[in-house]
Enzyme design. Structure first.
Site, PDB file in Angstrom:
ATOM      1  N   THR A  83     -10.497  -3.779   2.053  1.00 57.77           N
ATOM      2  CA  THR A  83      -9.494  -4.814   1.839  1.00 57.77           C
ATOM      3  C   THR A  83      -9.739  -5.929   2.827  1.00 57.77           C
ATOM      4  O   THR A  83     -10.228  -5.671   3.934  1.00 57.77           O
ATOM      5  CB  THR A  83      -8.074  -4.243   2.053  1.00 57.77           C
ATOM      6  OG1 THR A  83      -7.127  -5.311   2.223  1.00 57.77           O
ATOM      7  CG2 THR A  83      -8.010  -3.373   3.301  1.00 57.77           C
ATOM      8  N   CYS A 196     -10.543 -11.948  -0.950  1.00 60.56           N
ATOM      9  CA  CYS A 196      -9.665 -10.873  -1.399  1.00 60.56           C
ATOM     10  C   CYS A 196     -10.539 -10.013  -2.286  1.00 60.56           C
ATOM     11  O   CYS A 196     -11.239 -10.537  -3.160  1.00 60.56           O
ATOM     12  CB  CYS A 196      -8.468 -11.421  -2.158  1.00 60.56           C
ATOM     13  SG  CYS A 196      -7.388 -10.129  -2.798  1.00 60.56           S
TER      14      CYS A 196
END
Length: 230
Positions: A83, A196
């Protein structure tokens, strides 16, 4: 071969991509039937997302530190956060373990420097674009980060949480992202970071003539290198 420790679930969509990228990366390096040796601990993204909205970053750091300790006990030789946003609490993870954390921003910076670029756009969640951890870490590598204006940041953030983390990929959203990227190019961006891990589902290198740095893919390649020890 070293064992890679993955902290996933943020979201399940990107964690699945990480697993695939990592295994393909090891196979390209070693051939045959080789894949990565890995351990993954997944968290419940609903809990993380709730804490993000509440600004409870220390609690999220505690959760991910516990996940990292589990990886180390399971025999992992390194840890990785699958992440971008949760690298905001990477320090909590690093302090909790004796194995190295392979940092996504460092891996992305290495890829950007390899292309000779010094000013790049960053698309990600509002947390990633606004909290400054990306900018601070990139500056250590001599790289300047540009982010969209308020409207663009809001649109990218909305699409990540309402669409991409749920596996929804829409052409209209892609067009809006490309408009945001074009605006950043006009401000001097020489490339664009997909900051992202889900944005790579939406934006591919063929969609823009700016160099695209898919952070999930770049990070997974760094992990594959770590695994085979080259």
């Amino acid at each position: 071969m070293k064992t890679i420790g993955l902290i996933g679930g943020m979201s399940a969509e990107s964690s699945a991509d990480y697993y695939r990228y990592l295994n393909h990366g090891v196979n390209r390096r070693l051939g045959g039937h080789h894949n990565a040796k890995s351990v993954m601990v997944t968290v419940d993204f609903a809990e993380i997302e709730r804490l993000q909205r509440a600004g409870e970053w220390d609690e999220q750091g505690r959760m991910l530190a516990e996940a990292a300790r589990t990886l180390e006990k399971a025999g992992a030789d390194c840890a990785a956060l699958c992440t971008n946003t949760m690298h905001l609490v990477a320090g909590h993870v690093e302090e909790a373990i004796s194995i190295p954390l392979v940092h996504l921003v460092d891996a992305t910076a290495d890829a950007i420097r390899a292309e000779g670029l010094g000013k790049v756009a960053l698309l990600g969640t509002a947390f990633t674009m606004e909290h400054g951890f990306y900018q601070d870490r990139m500056s250590r590598h001599g790289i300047e980060i540009l982010t969209p204006g308020e409207d663009g940041r809001g649109e990218v953030h909305r699409a990540v949480y309402e669409e991409l983390t749920r596996g929804v990929v829409l052409d209209a959203t892609r067009e809006r992202f490309l408009e945001v990227i074009e605006g950043l190019r006009e401000r001097g961006a020489e490339g664009v970071i997909l900051g992202c891990t889900e944005i790579g589902m939406l934006i591919k290198p063929e969609h823009t003539d700016l160099p695209v740095f898919d952070s999930a893919l770049v990070h997974a390649e760094a992990l594959a290198e770590f695994a085979v020890g080259t």
